[in-house]
Each structure stands twice: as C-alpha cells, then as structure tokens.
Design a protein around this motif. Structure first.
Motif, PDB file in Angstrom:
ATOM      1  N   TYR A 252     -33.404 -11.534 -11.416  1.00 54.01           N
ATOM      2  CA  TYR A 252     -32.653 -10.339 -11.838  1.00 54.01           C
ATOM      3  C   TYR A 252     -31.569  -9.941 -10.834  1.00 54.01           C
ATOM      4  N   ALA A 253     -31.419 -10.714  -9.765  1.00 56.85           N
ATOM      5  CA  ALA A 253     -30.310 -10.440  -8.832  1.00 56.85           C
ATOM      6  C   ALA A 253     -29.893 -11.717  -8.123  1.00 56.85           C
ATOM      7  N   LEU A 254     -28.613 -11.798  -7.842  1.00 58.77           N
ATOM      8  CA  LEU A 254     -28.051 -12.924  -7.094  1.00 58.77           C
ATOM      9  C   LEU A 254     -27.212 -12.360  -5.957  1.00 58.77           C
ATOM     10  N   ARG A 255     -27.109 -13.114  -4.887  1.00 57.40           N
ATOM     11  CA  ARG A 255     -26.186 -12.663  -3.845  1.00 57.40           C
ATOM     12  C   ARG A 255     -24.760 -13.038  -4.228  1.00 57.40           C
ATOM     13  N   GLY A 256     -23.838 -12.269  -3.706  1.00 61.04           N
ATOM     14  CA  GLY A 256     -22.429 -12.605  -3.844  1.00 61.04           C
ATOM     15  C   GLY A 256     -22.034 -13.535  -2.694  1.00 61.04           C
TER      16      GLY A 256
ATOM     17  N   GLU B  87      -8.569 -17.509   3.430  1.00 60.56           N
ATOM     18  CA  GLU B  87      -9.607 -16.990   2.539  1.00 60.56           C
ATOM     19  C   GLU B  87      -9.800 -17.914   1.352  1.00 60.56           C
ATOM     20  N   ARG B  88     -11.046 -18.174   1.040  1.00 58.84           N
ATOM     21  CA  ARG B  88     -11.389 -18.904  -0.188  1.00 58.84           C
ATOM     22  C   ARG B  88     -11.787 -17.855  -1.236  1.00 58.84           C
ATOM     23  N   SER B  89     -12.301 -18.316  -2.357  1.00 57.83           N
ATOM     24  CA  SER B  89     -12.641 -17.354  -3.409  1.00 57.83           C
ATOM     25  C   SER B  89     -13.876 -16.530  -3.015  1.00 57.83           C
ATOM     26  N   TYR B  90     -14.059 -15.435  -3.701  1.00 55.61           N
ATOM     27  CA  TYR B  90     -15.243 -14.623  -3.447  1.00 55.61           C
ATOM     28  C   TYR B  90     -15.852 -14.167  -4.760  1.00 55.61           C
ATOM     29  N   ALA B  91     -17.096 -13.786  -4.699  1.00 50.14           N
ATOM     30  CA  ALA B  91     -17.799 -13.266  -5.879  1.00 50.14           C
ATOM     31  C   ALA B  91     -18.706 -12.140  -5.437  1.00 50.14           C
ATOM     32  N   ALA B  92     -18.774 -11.119  -6.256  1.00 49.24           N
ATOM     33  CA  ALA B  92     -19.595  -9.953  -5.932  1.00 49.24           C
ATOM     34  C   ALA B  92     -21.074 -10.265  -6.199  1.00 49.24           C
ATOM     35  N   PRO B  93     -21.967  -9.527  -5.552  1.00 51.12           N
ATOM     36  CA  PRO B  93     -23.400  -9.685  -5.851  1.00 51.12           C
ATOM     37  C   PRO B  93     -23.706  -9.219  -7.268  1.00 51.12           C
ATOM     38  N   TYR B  94     -24.854  -9.599  -7.775  1.00 49.94           N
ATOM     39  CA  TYR B  94     -25.228  -9.297  -9.161  1.00 49.94           C
ATOM     40  C   TYR B  94     -26.635  -8.722  -9.207  1.00 49.94           C
ATOM     41  N   LEU B  95     -26.804  -7.682  -9.984  1.00 49.63           N
ATOM     42  CA  LEU B  95     -28.131  -7.073 -10.132  1.00 49.63           C
ATOM     43  C   LEU B  95     -28.240  -6.501 -11.533  1.00 49.63           C
ATOM     44  N   VAL B  96     -29.346  -6.799 -12.210  1.00 48.21           N
ATOM     45  CA  VAL B  96     -29.534  -6.296 -13.567  1.00 48.21           C
ATOM     46  C   VAL B  96     -30.973  -5.797 -13.684  1.00 48.21           C
ATOM     47  N   SER B  97     -31.187  -4.822 -14.556  1.00 45.37           N
ATOM     48  CA  SER B  97     -32.549  -4.300 -14.701  1.00 45.37           C
ATOM     49  C   SER B  97     -33.467  -5.352 -15.327  1.00 45.37           C
TER      50      SER B  97
ATOM     51  N   PRO C 239     -45.126 -15.387 -15.651  1.00 46.18           N
ATOM     52  CA  PRO C 239     -43.852 -15.471 -14.936  1.00 46.18           C
ATOM     53  C   PRO C 239     -43.710 -14.389 -13.856  1.00 46.18           C
ATOM     54  N   VAL C 240     -42.848 -14.660 -12.868  1.00 43.16           N
ATOM     55  CA  VAL C 240     -42.576 -13.673 -11.817  1.00 43.16           C
ATOM     56  C   VAL C 240     -41.113 -13.219 -11.892  1.00 43.16           C
ATOM     57  N   LEU C 241     -40.870 -12.031 -11.377  1.00 40.62           N
ATOM     58  CA  LEU C 241     -39.505 -11.499 -11.287  1.00 40.62           C
ATOM     59  C   LEU C 241     -39.008 -11.749  -9.880  1.00 40.62           C
ATOM     60  N   VAL C 242     -37.862 -12.377  -9.747  1.00 39.10           N
ATOM     61  CA  VAL C 242     -37.360 -12.673  -8.398  1.00 39.10           C
ATOM     62  C   VAL C 242     -35.885 -12.313  -8.250  1.00 39.10           C
ATOM     63  N   ARG C 243     -35.486 -12.132  -7.006  1.00 35.12           N
ATOM     64  CA  ARG C 243     -34.070 -12.078  -6.656  1.00 35.12           C
ATOM     65  C   ARG C 243     -33.778 -13.367  -5.927  1.00 35.12           C
TER      66      ARG C 243
ATOM     67  N   ARG D 274     -19.104  -7.822 -21.438  1.00 38.98           N
ATOM     68  CA  ARG D 274     -20.047  -6.701 -21.440  1.00 38.98           C
ATOM     69  C   ARG D 274     -21.471  -7.136 -21.782  1.00 38.98           C
ATOM     70  N   ALA D 275     -21.826  -8.302 -21.334  1.00 39.87           N
ATOM     71  CA  ALA D 275     -23.174  -8.804 -21.612  1.00 39.87           C
ATOM     72  C   ALA D 275     -23.876  -9.158 -20.305  1.00 39.87           C
ATOM     73  N   ASP D 276     -25.184  -8.941 -20.288  1.00 47.30           N
ATOM     74  CA  ASP D 276     -25.980  -9.277 -19.108  1.00 47.30           C
ATOM     75  C   ASP D 276     -26.329 -10.762 -19.108  1.00 47.30           C
ATOM     76  N   ALA D 277     -26.580 -11.255 -17.908  1.00 45.39           N
ATOM     77  CA  ALA D 277     -27.022 -12.645 -17.781  1.00 45.39           C
ATOM     78  C   ALA D 277     -28.541 -12.675 -17.662  1.00 45.39           C
ATOM     79  N   LEU D 278     -29.151 -13.557 -18.451  1.00 39.40           N
ATOM     80  CA  LEU D 278     -30.586 -13.814 -18.305  1.00 39.40           C
ATOM     81  C   LEU D 278     -30.709 -15.098 -17.503  1.00 39.40           C
ATOM     82  N   LEU D 279     -31.191 -14.974 -16.288  1.00 37.85           N
ATOM     83  CA  LEU D 279     -31.237 -16.125 -15.383  1.00 37.85           C
ATOM     84  C   LEU D 279     -32.632 -16.727 -15.412  1.00 37.85           C
ATOM     85  N   LEU D 280     -32.735 -17.886 -16.043  1.00 39.28           N
ATOM     86  CA  LEU D 280     -34.040 -18.524 -16.249  1.00 39.28           C
ATOM     87  C   LEU D 280     -34.008 -19.907 -15.613  1.00 39.28           C
ATOM     88  N   GLY D 281     -34.159 -19.930 -14.294  1.00 36.63           N
ATOM     89  CA  GLY D 281     -33.952 -21.162 -13.538  1.00 36.63           C
ATOM     90  C   GLY D 281     -35.122 -22.119 -13.606  1.00 36.63           C
TER      91      GLY D 281
END
Ligand code: BES
Ligand code: ZN
Length: 458
Positions: free
Chosen positions: A196-200, A363-373, A394-398, A414-421
């Motif tokens: 439910y969260a990724l680092r930027g 500077e190279r590219s950058y991406a913001a962190p991500y967090l979803v409920s 299943p477990v919930l992880v960042r 305007r859509a959330d990402a479901l991260l199912l790795g």
C-alpha cells in the motif's frame, strides 16, 4: 471459473516456455545500444497479446514504445462495465557484472523451481502471469466480468518519463476503476502481499572536476586537489554516525510512523540472521531507532549507486585524476516533496564543495512517494484474490522500491494502484542471477484470474 483454473494448470509448461522467450530479449532500457532489442521485445509482446485474443498495438513515444492491449469489449454497447488497467514493464535493468552470473542473463534456464534470467522477476514473469490469466478466460470462452486494458511499457527502469504524456494523451481510453500492478514483492511464498506504499526516488550525478586532464601525481600531487579525495570527503559528510542523512531539510515532511503501522510492520516475518546471510553482509546497518523492515520501506535514504574516478584498469597508474563522479539516488517517503529535497541537496553540496574543485550536479528524473489506504473495498477484494490463489493469509506491506508512474496514474486517471507483487526477497532483482519462482508464476496467474471476479463485485 473451473474451466479457467483447469486451463491454467494444463498450459503451465507452455507458459514457462513463453516466459523464457520473453526473457531472451535483452531489453535494457538504460543502454542505448539495446534500442532495437526493446522494440523487438515490445513487438513480441504485441504478437503474444494478439495470439491470446487481445486487441493489441504498439504505440511510439519519444522513447521506447508502449504496448496497449485490450480484451474484446463485451456486454451491451453503452453499458458501463468495470474497467481495469493492468500495468507492467518489459524493460530490464543492466545485467552487469556479467561474470557473477552462473548462466548468461539473456539465456533463460530452469533450475530449482525457477527461471533464471535478467527480467524474469522484474518484471516479465509478473506481467506475463496476468496475460496468462486473461488468456485462460478468452480461450475457454469464460465471460470476463470486466474490461481490461494492458499497458506494458519499456522505460520503467529509467523513470517512465515518456509515459506521463502518453497517459495524458490516452486518458479517455485508459479511464478506469483501478490500476493493477504486479511489480513488487512478497515476504515469502507463504505471505502473499498487498503493497500500500512505495518510496519515491530522485537520481543525480555528482561530478567534481579538478585539473584539465589527468596529471602525474609525483610531479603535481600536493599542489592541486584530488577530485576523488574531495568527492569522498564530500560524500562522507552526508551521513551521520546514527545512519541519518546529514542534509539540512532532508527529513522535512516525513510522516511519523503511527503506532498501528509499526505494529503491522512487526508482523512481517523477518529474521536478522537469515537476512544477513541472504545479503552476504557481516552486520546490518541502518538509521538508529527503526527496525530493518521500517528502514527499508518507510524511511528515506541516500545511496551511492556508482563511484568512478581515475584509473580502473589492471596494475597501477600514478595520477591525480581530472574528475570524480558519483551516481546517487535518494529514496523518499510520504510526504517528502522531491523538488524540495532536491533543492536542499543542491544547496548543501554547493556549501560543502571546496574552492579547489568545480561541482557539477546533473539531475535525473524523480518520482514522488506513494501511499494509498489499504482498507477500501478494492484492497479488500485484492486480499481475497490473494488468499484464494495462495491459500495463505495475505499481509499488508510497504515497499522500499519505486514505480515512478503510480502517482501519475492517480493524478491523470484518478485511479488507485493495487500493488500485488509476486517477487520473492531472494529473486535477485537488479542483481546477478535474477530468477522468478515458478510457484509464484502459477499462483500469480490464479490470483489474476480470481482478481477480476473479486474486483468486479465491488
Ligand atoms: N519492481 C521494481 C520496483 C519495486 C521493487 C517496488 C521491489 C517494490 C519492491 C521496479 O521495476 C524498479 O526497480 N523500479 C526502479 C525505479 C527507478 C529506476 C526509477 C527502482 O525502484 O529502483
Ligand atoms: Zn526494477
């Protein structure tokens, strides 16, 4: 549904062969000499999508092409069905250092219940799992409860900068209820995970320039600064003894971890000894006051990825090098602002740089962190699909890694990402001897098949 499950079982051997064919393309997006290989790989994906019954096309961008593939639109015309975008990437990280691979990175090989090869886990095996699930629906004539659009790009490993305008241009076509992404990990084969969260991330090159060219270190050494030495001293000042990044303003905006979150982190299986052994380090090191699970997923870092200066060949060469360069990335957590942090770094480096060398910061590219409920109905549906496929809770992880485009999905579609790795900690992503576990591959296909049922019910 039983027909879909049976189909997946019956066609596993072929799916594995297809994964091998996919991995055989050296689709290294960071290296310009592989441009044609990326295109060939994308064309293979298009052909494959068509063969399994999708409507697929190759879309050019300013960089490597994007594959877009859709399920044939069913249901009554004009009737609104749920629509999900499945995102993945066909590009891979550079395979170097080659001598540490036990078999060549682009000659995939089955061993110990896995397929070895660069990109097997990150991300070809994972996006192929979703394609196999949809193939099972289409080939068995099982009606899908939703529409799907696959977006498989070729620049994730270099920051996805051309995908942002692509999303803008195709926002109508890609309007959807959620983005499904399998490009993260799971703690163990018995712990399927919803992330439910990724680092930027933000990348730089720090270059210090001294003399106009390499100098004889005996004749001139002692009168001019040594850029390699100056760079080491400068970099050495960027971390304190407690493992914190010593750049003023760096931690501005970092959201403190709640007691609830820390309790959840503590549930993620973690064994210090095994972890140390897996990584081959004599002792762990990290920011004081945080557990390793917290350090690698919910705390920001500053990493040197590459350090170059002077003579690298065999034997010795007595010189003062003309320049020294560090390739650096920082990882960011909610709610750090990449632009703000980059400004702090620029300011601090300028202050630390001695007058005896010239500082250049690219500077190279950058991406913001991500967090979803993780408590919404879609997340709950995803958890049910994971549980059915893996027959484990299943477990919930960042996660500490980054998927640069997730924030743009949110902003533009305007859509959330479901991260199912589906990647395991010992998959060696970005390292020599990358592999993808065949159990994860098979269960990932099942998970994807169940997911469309579960999600469409929400
Ligand atoms: N699959 C990874 C991201 C990832 C890995 C997320 C593990 C969570 C857990 C992705 O392909 C990746 O490696 N991204 C790069 C992005 C960068 C090059 C801009 C990363 O995180 O280094
Ligand atoms: Zn990666």
């Amino acid at each position: 549904m039983q027909a879909v499950i049976n189909y997946l079982k019956q066609h596993q051997a072929r799916a594995i062969e297809e994964l091998c064919a996919y991995v055989r393309f050296p689709s290294v997006s960071a290296q310009p000499q592989h441009r044609a290989d990326l295109r060939a790989c994308a064309e293979w994906v298009v052909k494959h999508c068509r063969a399994i019954g999708l409507q697929a096309r190759l879309c050019s961008t300013a960089g490597h092409p994007v594959v877009v593939a859709k399920t044939p639109r069913a249901g009554k015309p004009g009737a609104r069905r749920p629509h999900f975008v499945v995102y993945g990437h066909y590009d891979v990280q550079p395979p170097e250092p080659l001598d540490l691979w036990t078999s060549p990175p682009f000659e995939p090989r089955a061993a110990r219940g896995a397929i070895y090869g660069r990109g097997a886990s990150d991300n070809k095996g994972q996006n192929l799992a979703h394609l196999k699930a949809v193939e099972a629906y289409l080939k068995t004539g099982t009606p899908l409860p939703c529409d799907l659009t696959f977006v498989i790009e070729g620049e994730e490993e270099v920051g996805s900068s051309n995908l942002t305008p692509f999303l803008q241009q195709h926002r109508a076509e890609l309007a959807c209820n959620a983005i499904v992404i399998s490009d993260t990990g799971m703690p163990s084969p018995k712990h399927p995970a919803l992330t439910y969260a990724l680092r930027g991330i933000a990348g730089f090159e720090i270059i210090l320039r001294g003399p106009a060219q390499d100098l004889h270190s005996g004749i001139f050494g002692g009168t001019v600064d040594n850029p390699a030495m100056a760079l080491c001293q400068l970099l050495g000042k960027l971390r304190d003894a407690k493992g914190r990044v010593a750049i003023p303003g760096f931690y501005d905006g970092v959201r403190p971890l709640s007691a609830y979150e820390r309790k959840q982190f503590a549930r993620v299986p973690f064994n210090t000894r095994n972890y140390q052994r897996l990584l081959g380090v004599p002792k762990l090191f990290g920011e004081a006051g945080f557990t390793p699970v917290e350090q690698r997923s919910a705390r920001p870092t500053f990493e040197i990825n590459g350090l170059t200066s002077g003579y690298q060949g065999e034997g010795s060469k007595t010189i003062v090098p003309a320049w020294a360069r560090a390739k650096v990335t920082i990882r960011l957590v909610p709610d750090q602002d990449p632009v703000q942090v980059i400004r702090c770094i620029r300011r601090h480096l300028a202050k630390l740089c001695p007058p005896s060398v010239r500082l250049e910061l690219k500077e190279r590219s950058y991406a913001a962190p991500y967090l979803v409920s993780p408590t919404g109905p879609q997340a709950q549906a995803a958890l049910r699909a994971l549980k059915r496929a893996f027959a484990c809770e299943p477990v919930l992880v960042r996660e500490g890694g980054s998927i640069p485009i997730v924030n743009d999905f949110k902003r533009i579609l305007r859509a959330d990402a479901l991260l199912l790795g589906l990647s395991l900690p010992d998959d060696n992503a970005h390292s020599p001897n990358e592999k993808f576990d065949l159990g994860c591959f098979a269960k990932g296909q099942l998970m994807s098949a169940y997911l469309w049922q579960e999600l469409s019910r929400t």
